[in-house]
Write a protein that holds these residues in place. Structure first.
Motif, PDB file in Angstrom:
ATOM      1  N   ILE A 453       0.850  -1.196   0.000  1.00  0.00           N
ATOM      2  CA  ILE A 453       0.000   0.000   0.000  1.00  0.00           C
ATOM      3  C   ILE A 453       0.885   1.244   0.000  1.00  0.00           C
ATOM      4  CG2 ILE A 453      -2.001  -1.069   1.113  1.00  0.00           C
ATOM      5  CD1 ILE A 453      -0.925   0.242   3.779  1.00  0.00           C
ATOM      6  N   ARG A 454       0.433   2.281  -0.687  1.00  0.00           N
ATOM      7  CA  ARG A 454       1.194   3.529  -0.711  1.00  0.00           C
ATOM      8  C   ARG A 454       1.031   4.276   0.617  1.00  0.00           C
ATOM      9  NH1 ARG A 454      -0.787   6.677  -5.874  1.00  0.00           N
ATOM     10  NH2 ARG A 454      -2.783   5.799  -5.212  1.00  0.00           N
ATOM     11  N   LYS A 455       2.144   4.857   1.082  1.00  0.00           N
ATOM     12  CA  LYS A 455       2.127   5.607   2.343  1.00  0.00           C
ATOM     13  C   LYS A 455       1.893   7.087   2.062  1.00  0.00           C
ATOM     14  CE  LYS A 455       6.188   4.266   3.913  1.00  0.00           C
ATOM     15  NZ  LYS A 455       7.306   4.071   4.861  1.00  0.00           N
ATOM     16  N   ILE A 456       1.187   7.746   2.952  1.00  0.00           N
ATOM     17  CA  ILE A 456       0.934   9.190   2.813  1.00  0.00           C
ATOM     18  C   ILE A 456       2.258   9.933   2.891  1.00  0.00           C
ATOM     19  CG2 ILE A 456      -0.248  11.192   3.809  1.00  0.00           C
ATOM     20  CD1 ILE A 456      -2.256   9.168   5.070  1.00  0.00           C
ATOM     21  N   CYS A 457       2.461  10.875   1.994  1.00  0.00           N
ATOM     22  CA  CYS A 457       3.687  11.688   1.975  1.00  0.00           C
ATOM     23  C   CYS A 457       3.781  12.489   3.278  1.00  0.00           C
ATOM     24  CB  CYS A 457       3.671  12.617   0.763  1.00  0.00           C
ATOM     25  SG  CYS A 457       5.022  13.811   0.746  1.00  0.00           S
ATOM     26  N   SER A 458       4.903  12.370   3.975  1.00  0.00           N
ATOM     27  CA  SER A 458       5.057  13.054   5.268  1.00  0.00           C
ATOM     28  C   SER A 458       5.176  14.571   5.118  1.00  0.00           C
ATOM     29  CB  SER A 458       6.297  12.510   5.988  1.00  0.00           C
ATOM     30  OG  SER A 458       7.452  12.694   5.188  1.00  0.00           O
ATOM     31  N   GLU A 459       5.563  15.045   3.903  1.00  0.00           N
ATOM     32  CA  GLU A 459       5.750  16.474   3.687  1.00  0.00           C
ATOM     33  C   GLU A 459       4.428  17.232   3.527  1.00  0.00           C
ATOM     34  OE1 GLU A 459       8.745  18.108   3.693  1.00  0.00           O
ATOM     35  OE2 GLU A 459       9.601  16.188   4.335  1.00  0.00           O
ATOM     36  N   CYS A 460       3.397  16.546   3.004  1.00  0.00           N
ATOM     37  CA  CYS A 460       2.124  17.253   2.753  1.00  0.00           C
ATOM     38  C   CYS A 460       0.941  16.558   3.433  1.00  0.00           C
ATOM     39  CB  CYS A 460       1.879  17.393   1.245  1.00  0.00           C
ATOM     40  SG  CYS A 460       1.794  15.829   0.343  1.00  0.00           S
ATOM     41  N   LYS A 461       1.209  15.827   4.507  1.00  0.00           N
ATOM     42  CA  LYS A 461       0.185  15.076   5.233  1.00  0.00           C
ATOM     43  C   LYS A 461      -0.708  16.026   6.041  1.00  0.00           C
ATOM     44  CE  LYS A 461       0.070  11.164   8.499  1.00  0.00           C
ATOM     45  NZ  LYS A 461       0.933  10.197   9.217  1.00  0.00           N
ATOM     46  N   VAL A 462      -2.023  15.932   5.823  1.00  0.00           N
ATOM     47  CA  VAL A 462      -2.967  16.777   6.576  1.00  0.00           C
ATOM     48  C   VAL A 462      -4.111  15.929   7.129  1.00  0.00           C
ATOM     49  CG1 VAL A 462      -2.478  18.922   5.329  1.00  0.00           C
ATOM     50  CG2 VAL A 462      -4.209  17.360   4.445  1.00  0.00           C
ATOM     51  N   TYR A 488      -4.645  12.507   4.797  1.00  0.00           N
ATOM     52  CA  TYR A 488      -4.369  12.301   3.374  1.00  0.00           C
ATOM     53  C   TYR A 488      -3.250  13.256   2.972  1.00  0.00           C
ATOM     54  CZ  TYR A 488      -6.577  16.684   1.817  1.00  0.00           C
ATOM     55  OH  TYR A 488      -6.870  18.008   1.599  1.00  0.00           O
ATOM     56  N   GLY A 489      -2.666  13.051   1.787  1.00  0.00           N
ATOM     57  CA  GLY A 489      -1.598  13.923   1.302  1.00  0.00           C
ATOM     58  C   GLY A 489      -2.158  14.927   0.314  1.00  0.00           C
ATOM     59  N   GLU A 490      -1.876  16.208   0.535  1.00  0.00           N
ATOM     60  CA  GLU A 490      -2.389  17.254  -0.367  1.00  0.00           C
ATOM     61  C   GLU A 490      -1.689  17.236  -1.721  1.00  0.00           C
ATOM     62  OE1 GLU A 490      -3.997  21.052   2.005  1.00  0.00           O
ATOM     63  OE2 GLU A 490      -1.830  20.747   2.238  1.00  0.00           O
ATOM     64  N   GLY A 491      -0.449  16.719  -1.744  1.00  0.00           N
ATOM     65  CA  GLY A 491       0.344  16.743  -2.978  1.00  0.00           C
ATOM     66  C   GLY A 491       1.382  17.854  -2.912  1.00  0.00           C
ATOM     67  N   CYS A 492       2.649  17.487  -3.168  1.00  0.00           N
ATOM     68  CA  CYS A 492       3.732  18.479  -3.127  1.00  0.00           C
ATOM     69  C   CYS A 492       4.844  18.033  -4.073  1.00  0.00           C
ATOM     70  CB  CYS A 492       4.270  18.626  -1.698  1.00  0.00           C
ATOM     71  SG  CYS A 492       5.034  17.111  -1.046  1.00  0.00           S
ATOM     72  N   LYS A 493       5.916  18.808  -4.114  1.00  0.00           N
ATOM     73  CA  LYS A 493       7.034  18.498  -5.015  1.00  0.00           C
ATOM     74  C   LYS A 493       7.691  17.169  -4.632  1.00  0.00           C
ATOM     75  CE  LYS A 493      11.296  20.495  -6.897  1.00  0.00           C
ATOM     76  NZ  LYS A 493      12.296  21.576  -6.791  1.00  0.00           N
ATOM     77  N   THR A 494       7.778  16.902  -3.327  1.00  0.00           N
ATOM     78  CA  THR A 494       8.433  15.680  -2.850  1.00  0.00           C
ATOM     79  C   THR A 494       7.759  14.426  -3.390  1.00  0.00           C
ATOM     80  OG1 THR A 494       9.063  16.816  -0.814  1.00  0.00           O
ATOM     81  CG2 THR A 494       9.138  14.412  -0.765  1.00  0.00           C
ATOM     82  N   CYS A 495       6.425  14.438  -3.453  1.00  0.00           N
ATOM     83  CA  CYS A 495       5.674  13.238  -3.871  1.00  0.00           C
ATOM     84  C   CYS A 495       5.122  13.359  -5.285  1.00  0.00           C
ATOM     85  CB  CYS A 495       4.550  12.940  -2.890  1.00  0.00           C
ATOM     86  SG  CYS A 495       3.304  14.255  -2.786  1.00  0.00           S
ATOM     87  N   ASN A 496       5.644  14.318  -6.069  1.00  0.00           N
ATOM     88  CA  ASN A 496       5.177  14.488  -7.458  1.00  0.00           C
ATOM     89  C   ASN A 496       3.692  14.824  -7.527  1.00  0.00           C
ATOM     90  OD1 ASN A 496       6.816  14.571  -9.660  1.00  0.00           O
ATOM     91  ND2 ASN A 496       7.033  12.350  -9.853  1.00  0.00           N
ATOM     92  N   GLN A 497       3.206  15.556  -6.512  1.00  0.00           N
ATOM     93  CA  GLN A 497       1.799  15.987  -6.436  1.00  0.00           C
ATOM     94  C   GLN A 497       0.819  14.819  -6.279  1.00  0.00           C
ATOM     95  OE1 GLN A 497       1.392  19.209  -6.115  1.00  0.00           O
ATOM     96  NE2 GLN A 497       3.542  19.593  -6.626  1.00  0.00           N
ATOM     97  N   THR A 498       1.302  13.641  -5.848  1.00  0.00           N
ATOM     98  CA  THR A 498       0.407  12.476  -5.720  1.00  0.00           C
ATOM     99  C   THR A 498      -0.179  12.341  -4.316  1.00  0.00           C
ATOM    100  OG1 THR A 498       2.239  11.001  -5.098  1.00  0.00           O
ATOM    101  CG2 THR A 498       1.720  11.195  -7.453  1.00  0.00           C
ATOM    102  N   GLY A 499       0.500  12.907  -3.313  1.00  0.00           N
ATOM    103  CA  GLY A 499       0.047  12.734  -1.930  1.00  0.00           C
ATOM    104  C   GLY A 499       0.593  11.474  -1.283  1.00  0.00           C
TER     105      GLY A 499
END
Length: 566
Positions: A453-462, A488-499
């Protein structure tokens, strides 16, 4: 035979034998490079060691801090290459590119650069710190390279029909394959995928289009902008050349491999070509051995599940199966399990198609159907090699299944994989293959079903509150999640906007307890076996996923996508 750094420094008068012996004792105790240790001990300076390495390797010394490199020379090595291989160009003369190496003792870097750049390359001695300073100085202002900037640097525009026509008019395919734009594009596609930690690269020709996609964390993303469709044939052929395949054969599928050493890390790329309507589709599977953690304790397994898995793999005999779809991490789990029990008192033999990673201390046998080396024939031979533990890459037929069962019943521990949707379905699958239920009940010790399973990006986690209809997709009511926190992840540069960034496995553990073995021997229906397994404490994949949601690891959407309710 090349002299050691210690001998060269002694001959140059920089150190004496006693000082070298002291450094060797430190090296034996703590590891590291002899030159670095002598510098730390204060016996020599950095320039002294550089001159010694230059003497040993036959390379010149590059003083990057006091040398100004021409911009046209810098442009000969793209930023991605410089950062990945830790090199900096210093000069270009008589058709030879001179590059300063952060690790002059790793000559494979030069071989890779010759291969990747299609240029003659000569190395120069420098230090890691000096090379890193030079990369920052010359490349720091440049934006990170993309396919678009690589095309521009290579001197062509995707819309420049004149340039594309020139490539198309080249006398033969070999000439087009060796052209600078094609070489540079292919290299960038490969390095970008390795940098992005992609598992696969897909090159797909269509009518008037050529798509490049890479699979990251189990999901395919298209690379923008795509290469010009007119270059599809040349790009695919370039990859076939790198993989040692026949570029003139375009009617049949082919398989090959590309071995690279990227930044001192071994990377194995499996290449598969397939004839399609508009040319050839190519899929490359990237096995970055430095990016694989073969430690059970570091796979993100919950403590209770880890305890159960370790208890299973330490059993003296029986069959243990890991099941799940392609790309669900089965091989990583099993390799980690083998590493966990790989002790001097155990003889472990594997049979795989193909052997994906080298495991020290374990005998690994590759399958080769062309010479009738199948799983079944390999297994028969392995049983005559006095093994304690046997790993079979996959159970595909009754013959392989029967030998695996027989091996387990004669005192061996057998680990293997199977393709089913959940853990209890393994019983039905093996019985359908023709394994007798009473034999299966006697040897089956456990089945591990897993998904990544994909993990929520820690940089954009809300944090957020899921609506009732989203909860209903998991058969949950608002009352069931009272006091729970969702993210959930809002999406950022770190995760390629995927969250999402990174993946983690979730498990379903079916253990061969006495009540369940009795049910298998009595041929009970699958639905009854599932109920019995839950009664015996089996947590389903969906339940494991819900726990991961509650722990803030992943999202409701991801668990709905990867698991089913049963």
């Amino acid at each position: 035979m090349a002299r050691s750094i210690g001998e060269i420094l002694c001959d140059m008068g920089f150190v004496d034998d006693a000082e070298v012996e002291e450094a060797l004792r430190v090296q034996e105790r703590e590891g590291g490079k002899l030159g670095d240790i002598l510098i730390q001990l204060g016996y020599v300076s950095e320039p002294d060691v550089l001159f010694a390495i230059a003497e040993q390797t036959g390379m010149e010394v590059a003083d990057l801090d006091d040398t100004e490199v021409e911009p046209n020379v810098i442009d000969m090595i793209p930023k991605t290459f410089a950062e990945t291989y830790r090199v900096c160009p210093v000069g270009h003369e008589a058709g030879v590119l001179v590059v300063a190496l952060a690790d002059p003792m790793n000559p494979t870097v030069l071989d890779d650069l010759r291969f990747m750049l299609n240029l003659e390359v000569r190395g120069a001695v420098s230090t890691q710190a000096a090379v890193e300073r030079a990369i920052l100085r010359y490349y720091g202002a440049k934006e990170d390279e993309t396919l678009a900037t690589a095309m521009a640097e290579a001197g062509f525009n995707p819309d420049d029909m004149e340039m594309i026509e020139d490539i198309k008019k080249m006398e033969n395919l070999e000439e087009a394959v060796a052209s600078t734009p094609v070489v540079k594009l292919v290299n960038l596609i490969l390095l970008q995928a390795i940098k992005d930690k992609a598992a696969d690269i897909h090159l797909e020709p269509f009518e008037g289009a050529f798509k490049v996609r890479q699979r990251i964390d189990g999901v395919l993303y298209e690379i923008k902008p795509p290469p010009p469709p007119h270059l599809a044939n040349a790009i695919c052929s370039r990859i076939k050349v790198m993989a040692g395949l026949n570029i003139s054969e375009r009617r049949l599928p082919q398989d090959g491999r590309i071995e690279l050493n990227v930044g001192g890390r071994p990377v194995d790329i499996r290449v598969s070509t397939l004839p399609v309507v508009y040319g050839e589709a190519v899929v490359m599977r990237i096995l970055d051995r430095s990016n694989v953690n073969l430690d059970l304790g570091n796979l993100g397994i919950r403590p209770k599940d880890l305890e159960l898995i370790r208890a299973l793999i330490n059993k003296p005999n029986g069959v243990i199966l890991v099941t799940g779809p392609t790309g669900s991490g089965k091989t990583t789990t099993l390799y980690s399990a083998l590493s966990d029990i790989n002790t001097i008192d155990r003889k472990i033999i594997t049979t795989e198609d193909p052997v994906e990673y080298d495991l020290g201390g374990i005998i690994q046998v590759p399958i080769n159907p062309e010479v009738e080396m199948t799983y079944a024939s390999a297994l028969r031979a392995i049983l005559r090699q006095d093994p304690d533990v046997i790993f079979v890459g996959e159970i595909r037929d009754l013959e392989t299944a029967s030998i695996a069962v027989e091996a387990a019943l004669t005192g061996h521990l057998v680990l293997s994989t199977l393709h089913t949707n959940d853990a209890p379905s393994v019983v039905t699958r093996l019985v359908d293959l023709g394994v007798e239920p009473f034999l299966l009940s006697a040897c089956l010790e456990g089945v591990i079903a897993q998904r990544l399973i994909r993990k929520i990006c820690s940089e954009c986690k809300v944090q957020y509150s899921p609506p009732p209809e989203e909860l209903m997709e998991l058969q949950l009511r608002p009352a069931d999640v009272q006091g729970r926190t969702f993210y959930y992840g809002e999406g950022c540069k770190t995760c390629n906007q995927t969250g999402y960034k990174g993946r983690q496995a979730i498990f379903e553990m079916f253990l061969g307890t006495e009540p369940l073995k009795l049910m298998i021997a009595n041929k009970v229906p699958l639905s009854e076996l599932k109920r019995g397994a839950k009664k015996e404490g089996m947590r389903t994949l969906r339940d494991s996923g819900i726990i991961a949601i509650y722990e803030g690891i992943t999202t409701i959407e991801e668990i709905v996508r990867e698991t089913v309710f049963h």
